[in-house]
Design a protein around this motif. Structure first.
Motif, PDB file in Angstrom:
ATOM      1  N   GLN A  45      39.371  22.906  58.056  1.00 38.41           N
ATOM      2  CA  GLN A  45      40.216  24.089  57.970  1.00 38.41           C
ATOM      3  C   GLN A  45      40.055  24.976  59.199  1.00 38.41           C
ATOM      4  O   GLN A  45      40.806  25.915  59.380  1.00 38.41           O
ATOM      5  CB  GLN A  45      39.874  24.888  56.706  1.00 38.41           C
ATOM      6  CG  GLN A  45      40.217  24.163  55.409  1.00 38.41           C
ATOM      7  CD  GLN A  45      41.680  23.809  55.295  1.00 38.41           C
ATOM      8  OE1 GLN A  45      42.032  22.646  55.357  1.00 38.41           O
ATOM      9  NE2 GLN A  45      42.537  24.784  55.139  1.00 38.41           N
ATOM     10  N   GLY A  51      48.208  25.162  52.665  1.00 45.08           N
ATOM     11  CA  GLY A  51      48.966  23.927  52.509  1.00 45.08           C
ATOM     12  C   GLY A  51      48.855  22.992  53.694  1.00 45.08           C
ATOM     13  O   GLY A  51      49.561  21.987  53.759  1.00 45.08           O
ATOM     14  N   THR A  52      47.975  23.319  54.638  1.00 46.76           N
ATOM     15  CA  THR A  52      47.790  22.454  55.813  1.00 46.76           C
ATOM     16  C   THR A  52      46.296  22.228  56.053  1.00 46.76           C
ATOM     17  O   THR A  52      45.445  22.893  55.460  1.00 46.76           O
ATOM     18  CB  THR A  52      48.394  23.076  57.093  1.00 46.76           C
ATOM     19  OG1 THR A  52      47.656  24.253  57.444  1.00 46.76           O
ATOM     20  CG2 THR A  52      49.861  23.409  56.909  1.00 46.76           C
ATOM     21  N   HIS A  53      46.009  21.283  56.916  1.00 47.92           N
ATOM     22  CA  HIS A  53      44.647  21.031  57.389  1.00 47.92           C
ATOM     23  C   HIS A  53      44.732  20.739  58.884  1.00 47.92           C
ATOM     24  O   HIS A  53      45.820  20.513  59.420  1.00 47.92           O
ATOM     25  CB  HIS A  53      43.992  19.877  56.631  1.00 47.92           C
ATOM     26  CG  HIS A  53      44.697  18.568  56.800  1.00 47.92           C
ATOM     27  ND1 HIS A  53      45.850  18.249  56.119  1.00 47.92           N
ATOM     28  CD2 HIS A  53      44.429  17.498  57.586  1.00 47.92           C
ATOM     29  CE1 HIS A  53      46.250  17.039  56.472  1.00 47.92           C
ATOM     30  NE2 HIS A  53      45.406  16.552  57.365  1.00 47.92           N
ATOM     31  N   GLN A  73      47.873  10.797  45.863  1.00 48.57           N
ATOM     32  CA  GLN A  73      47.074  12.014  45.893  1.00 48.57           C
ATOM     33  C   GLN A  73      45.685  11.704  45.373  1.00 48.57           C
ATOM     34  O   GLN A  73      45.522  10.873  44.482  1.00 48.57           O
ATOM     35  CB  GLN A  73      47.710  13.109  45.029  1.00 48.57           C
ATOM     36  CG  GLN A  73      49.058  13.562  45.534  1.00 48.57           C
ATOM     37  CD  GLN A  73      48.951  14.268  46.873  1.00 48.57           C
ATOM     38  OE1 GLN A  73      48.023  15.006  47.129  1.00 48.57           O
ATOM     39  NE2 GLN A  73      49.905  14.007  47.749  1.00 48.57           N
ATOM     40  N   ASP A  96      49.176  19.106  54.094  1.00 48.73           N
ATOM     41  CA  ASP A  96      48.184  18.433  53.249  1.00 48.73           C
ATOM     42  C   ASP A  96      48.676  17.105  52.676  1.00 48.73           C
ATOM     43  O   ASP A  96      47.868  16.235  52.362  1.00 48.73           O
ATOM     44  CB  ASP A  96      47.738  19.357  52.105  1.00 48.73           C
ATOM     45  CG  ASP A  96      46.755  20.414  52.580  1.00 48.73           C
ATOM     46  OD1 ASP A  96      46.156  20.236  53.667  1.00 48.73           O
ATOM     47  OD2 ASP A  96      46.594  21.423  51.869  1.00 48.73           O
ATOM     48  N   GLU A  97      49.982  16.936  52.541  1.00 54.01           N
ATOM     49  CA  GLU A  97      50.491  15.677  51.984  1.00 54.01           C
ATOM     50  C   GLU A  97      50.161  14.479  52.875  1.00 54.01           C
ATOM     51  O   GLU A  97      50.250  13.331  52.432  1.00 54.01           O
ATOM     52  CB  GLU A  97      51.997  15.763  51.738  1.00 54.01           C
ATOM     53  CG  GLU A  97      52.815  15.905  53.009  1.00 54.01           C
ATOM     54  CD  GLU A  97      54.251  16.263  52.742  1.00 54.01           C
ATOM     55  OE1 GLU A  97      55.113  15.360  52.828  1.00 54.01           O
ATOM     56  OE2 GLU A  97      54.508  17.439  52.441  1.00 54.01           O
ATOM     57  N   TYR A 144      39.089  15.880  58.143  1.00 56.14           N
ATOM     58  CA  TYR A 144      39.926  17.017  58.465  1.00 56.14           C
ATOM     59  C   TYR A 144      39.148  18.274  58.125  1.00 56.14           C
ATOM     60  O   TYR A 144      38.213  18.252  57.342  1.00 56.14           O
ATOM     61  CB  TYR A 144      41.255  16.961  57.714  1.00 56.14           C
ATOM     62  CG  TYR A 144      41.113  16.575  56.270  1.00 56.14           C
ATOM     63  CD1 TYR A 144      41.232  15.239  55.887  1.00 56.14           C
ATOM     64  CD2 TYR A 144      40.825  17.519  55.296  1.00 56.14           C
ATOM     65  CE1 TYR A 144      41.078  14.874  54.569  1.00 56.14           C
ATOM     66  CE2 TYR A 144      40.671  17.154  53.978  1.00 56.14           C
ATOM     67  CZ  TYR A 144      40.799  15.824  53.626  1.00 56.14           C
ATOM     68  OH  TYR A 144      40.638  15.466  52.316  1.00 56.14           O
ATOM     69  N   LYS A 195      47.108  13.932  54.154  1.00 56.73           N
ATOM     70  CA  LYS A 195      45.660  13.696  54.143  1.00 56.73           C
ATOM     71  C   LYS A 195      45.328  12.236  53.858  1.00 56.73           C
ATOM     72  O   LYS A 195      44.313  11.734  54.302  1.00 56.73           O
ATOM     73  CB  LYS A 195      44.971  14.578  53.098  1.00 56.73           C
ATOM     74  CG  LYS A 195      44.734  15.997  53.543  1.00 56.73           C
ATOM     75  CD  LYS A 195      43.945  16.748  52.493  1.00 56.73           C
ATOM     76  CE  LYS A 195      43.653  18.157  52.940  1.00 56.73           C
ATOM     77  NZ  LYS A 195      42.911  18.920  51.933  1.00 56.73           N
TER      78      LYS A 195
END
Length: 155
Positions: free
Chosen positions: A95, A105-107, A147, A68-69, A93, A71
Motif C-alpha cells: 500500500q 481499491g488499489t494496490h 478472488q 485490486d481486481e 504488492y 491482485k
C-alpha cells in the motif's frame, strides 16, 4: 609492462561492453506474443519512476497503482519505450512505496528493469526518457481472476 596494462585495459573494457550489451531473456512468459494478441488487456502508467543505477542493483523501477481486481493476475508485462517489454509474475504488492500511497481499491506494484540494461540506455542518451513516467506501462490480461477467500466454509 606497458603492453600488459594496455592489454588488460582492453580486456576489461571488452568484458564491460559484452556485459552491458549481451541480451538477457529469462522472462516468465512470451511478452511479445501477449502484447500482439487480441486478448483484452488492461494497462496502467507508472505513478513514479526511479532511475539511479549507480546506487546498485534494483535501483531502476517504476511504481504502478493497480486496481485490486488484478491482485490475482497470473502475469503482467512491463513495457518501457526504448527498452522493450518483459513479462513477470506478481511477487507481492503493498500500500506504500517511496512515499506513494495506494488509493482505496488499489494496490502498488513496483517492477524493475535490469541495472545493466538501464546503464546501457543511459550511455545511449536515454536517461531523461527512462525518467518519464509516460514511458513506463504495465499491461495485464483483462479477464476475471478468482478472488481470494478470506475464510473457508466448512460442512
Amino acid at each position: 609492462m606497458r603492453h600488459l596494462r594496455t592489454y588488460t585495459l582492453i580486456l576489461l573494457l571488452s568484458l564491460l561492453i559484452i556485459t552491458l550489451w549481451w541480451p538477457v531473456n529469462d522472462s516468465d512468459c512470451n511478452s511479445e506474443a501477449f502484447l500482439k494478441s487480441k486478448t483484452p488487456k488492461f494497462q496502467v502508467q507508472a505513478t513514479k519512476v526511479v532511475v539511479q543505477p549507480w546506487l546498485g542493483e534494483h535501483q531502476v523501477y517504476g511504481i504502478f497503482m493497480v486496481p485490486d481486481e488484478y491482485k490475482q493476475t497470473p502475469f503482467f508485462v512491463l513495457s518501457v519505450k526504448g527498452f522493450g517489454s518483459d513479462c513477470s509474475r506478481p511477487f507481492g504488492y503493498k500500500q506504500n512505496f517511496d512515499d506513494i500511497f495506494a488509493e482505496p481499491g488499489t494496490h502498488l506494484v513496483r517492477d524493475y528493469i535490469r541495472t545493466r540494461i538501464a546503464l546501457r540506455l543511459i550511455l545511449q542518451g536515454f536517461y531523461f526518457y527512462l525518467n518519464d513516467t509516460q514511458n513506463w506501462t504495465l499491461t495485464f490480461p483483462q479477464q476475471p481472476f478468482p478472488q481470494q477467500q478470506s475464510s473457508q466454509v466448512g460442512g
